[in-house]
Design an enzyme around this catalytic site. Structure first.
Site, PDB file in Angstrom:
ATOM      1  CD  GLU A 161      51.178  45.212  43.517  1.00  0.00           C
ATOM      2  OE1 GLU A 161      50.667  44.938  42.395  1.00  0.00           O
ATOM      3  OE2 GLU A 161      52.163  44.612  43.982  1.00  0.00           O
ATOM      4  CD  GLU A 304      49.815  37.357  44.497  1.00  0.00           C
ATOM      5  OE1 GLU A 304      49.927  36.675  45.532  1.00  0.00           O
ATOM      6  OE2 GLU A 304      49.577  36.853  43.390  1.00  0.00           O
TER       7      GLU A 304
END
Lengths: 336, 336
Positions: A161, A304
């Protein structure tokens, strides 16, 4: 999961030239992968890290070390291959799939999958992040994406994310779902100072006080104090389970998304594979809620999907141990 | 280590598109590798797991779940590519280098590097494992091997071992070097039962009582209660440091070997890279003595270098993060 395939895998592992169980979690991974695949005949599969991005109205409260425009800037960085997740996924031979779940900036790039439900959440300190209908749409988008990736031949997913400010709603969701205090679930995110940490704690306390999310209603928790990329990842986890794909869970935000997913669909839990233990304060608590024990202890706090990508080689290793090791019989080694 | 190269690496890491320090141990690894290499221009290097094998007279005391002939049988398995270390090193693109440091059986195989100092140790419960001269020869063989591998272009080493019964001398060495009690350092090894565990504790206590190793004299500890492959690995660690090679330390036995190496040559410590936390009881204590914090928590207890091999992808990841990630400037991302 397929108990027969798991039992057959355990039997095969115990015939290999090693003390039974001595490869620890690697053996457990092989058994879990077999249970998910429905066979002990495992193969190294195509992998994808799904990086979902969204913006957060709560950034108004000064909860992040970075300005909000970094969400969109980093998504462009993902698309251009310059971020940590590109490097780490690349090392593991995995694809990076970027999804706009609710970025504020309008990014026009054909490499970006657009599932933008709204241009960022509202400030959860003042009111709900989104409507319940928007929460449902975000979760459904994640479910649909898992289905698409499964249809494209991807064999294992990882969650990632990007969303400046997103540790704050994640902390609020964890507090709401589990009845925990802000002090226990709020950490420094990308690196706020002491004053920033105080603001984050206050934002979480105030978001819960203002919105009164219903801990028994995960969709209410998402809508009141959540985030669009977090909702999308919860959907991705549900979709992975529905399509019989293992899903590697990254750090704090991803683990909160997985927790929401399992509250909505408890059967999804068997498809989760933990990855690393993040530096972020609430992560251990969130993992504990799911009964997950992290494999990597690297003190990371980037998100991420970076920690999840670093676990892909362990999954391949588990599969290859099962497939390539000699047995006591074939190698002529005496047993205990 | 080269402080200038380390500082330059830290500066480079802080310009990359991530919150400073957010890749945690991965960034520390990059800094350490730069300090060892003497430059921040790092490359992915050739890797080798050095698996040293030796037999142990203490097997007479019933300290292992496996019969002693398994040492030689497993070495043949390594040479034929059927063991866990072959699979895991293969996954990481690393070579497996097998060394006979003191196997009892005479193995004739040109793929096996022979540095056989003697055909197994004597039973440490009754007297010294070997002479001091033999201990020196075993350590020197390890130093020489590191030198040879460095000359062949290997850029990082990992330690591995095979020797039925070798957790017992490792426990005795750890107890002797650090003044610890047998209860704290003796574990189940390949999987002895409760009675076997009691026999191991008694063997360790009795070996120390009989031989009175001098805790201030690491070579005396090796000679009195050690093992040939453990001595060889201690030498390998020293040789790695002397040749400016990082060396990834596997589990309990390897960590005890590294501890001996650092007692002999304290400067070697900076070249150590920890790998996993083993299930074996004494491992955490041994790691603590070296100030090492393990990266992988996989509950493994196999040895052979398996945990170390699983860390190779993390080293490559650290190097590639440094080399391939975009900077805030190049990617147009705002800083905090």
């Amino acid at each position: 999961l397929d108990e027969r395939a798991m039992e057959e895998t355990r039997r095969r592992l115990d015939r290999l030239t090693k003390p039974p169980g001595s490869l620890g979690r690697l053996e457990e991974l092989a058994v879990q992968l077999a249970g998910i695949a429905g066979t002990s005949e495992l193969a190294v599969v195509r992998k994808a890290v799904v990086v979902m991005a969204g913006d957060h109205g709560v950034c108004e409260e000064g909860v992040s070390a970075f300005p909000q425009e970094v969400t969109g800037q980093m998504v462009l960085n993902f698309l251009n291959g310059g971020a940590a997740i590109n490097v780490l996924a690349g090392q593991a031979g995995a694809d990076v799939v970027c999804v706009d779940m609710g970025i504020k900036a309008q990014l026009k790039d054909e490499r970006l999958i657009s599932r933008n439900v709204r241009a960022g959440t509202a400030n959860i300190v003042r009111g709900p992040a989104m409507t319940r209908e928007e929460a449902v749409r975000a979760v459904e988008a994640g479910i649909g994406l898992a289905e698409e990736l499964a249809a494209q031949g991807v064999g294992v997913l990882a969650t990632g994310e990007m969303g400046i400010g997103n540790t704050t709603p994640s902390s609020a969701m964890l507090a709401a779902l589990c009845g925990l205090e802000p002090e226990d679930v709020v950490g420094r995110g990308t690196g706020v100072d002491e004053a920033g940490l105080v603001r984050k704690r206050e934002a979480v306390a105030s978001a819960i006080r203002t919105n009164r999310p219903d801990s028994e209603d995960p969709l209410d928790v998402i809508a009141k104090v959540g985030g669009l990329e977090i909702a999308g990842l919860a959907g991705l986890v549900i979709g992975a389970a529905a399509n019989r794909l293992p899903v590697v869970i990254d750090g704090f935000i991803s683990t909160v998304a997985a927790l929401v997913a399992c509250r909505l669909v408890p059967a999804a839990q068997a498809y989760l594979i933990p990855s690393h233990l993040s530096e972020e304060r609430g992560h251990r608590l969130a993992l504990g809620q799911l009964g997950l024990d992290p494999l990597l202890h690297l003190g990371m706090r980037l998100g991420e999907g970076t920690g999840a990508a670093l676990c892909f080689p362990l999954l391949d290793a588990a599969v290859q141990v099962l497939n390539k090791m000699a047995t006591f019989d074939s190698a002529g080694v005496s047993e205990s």
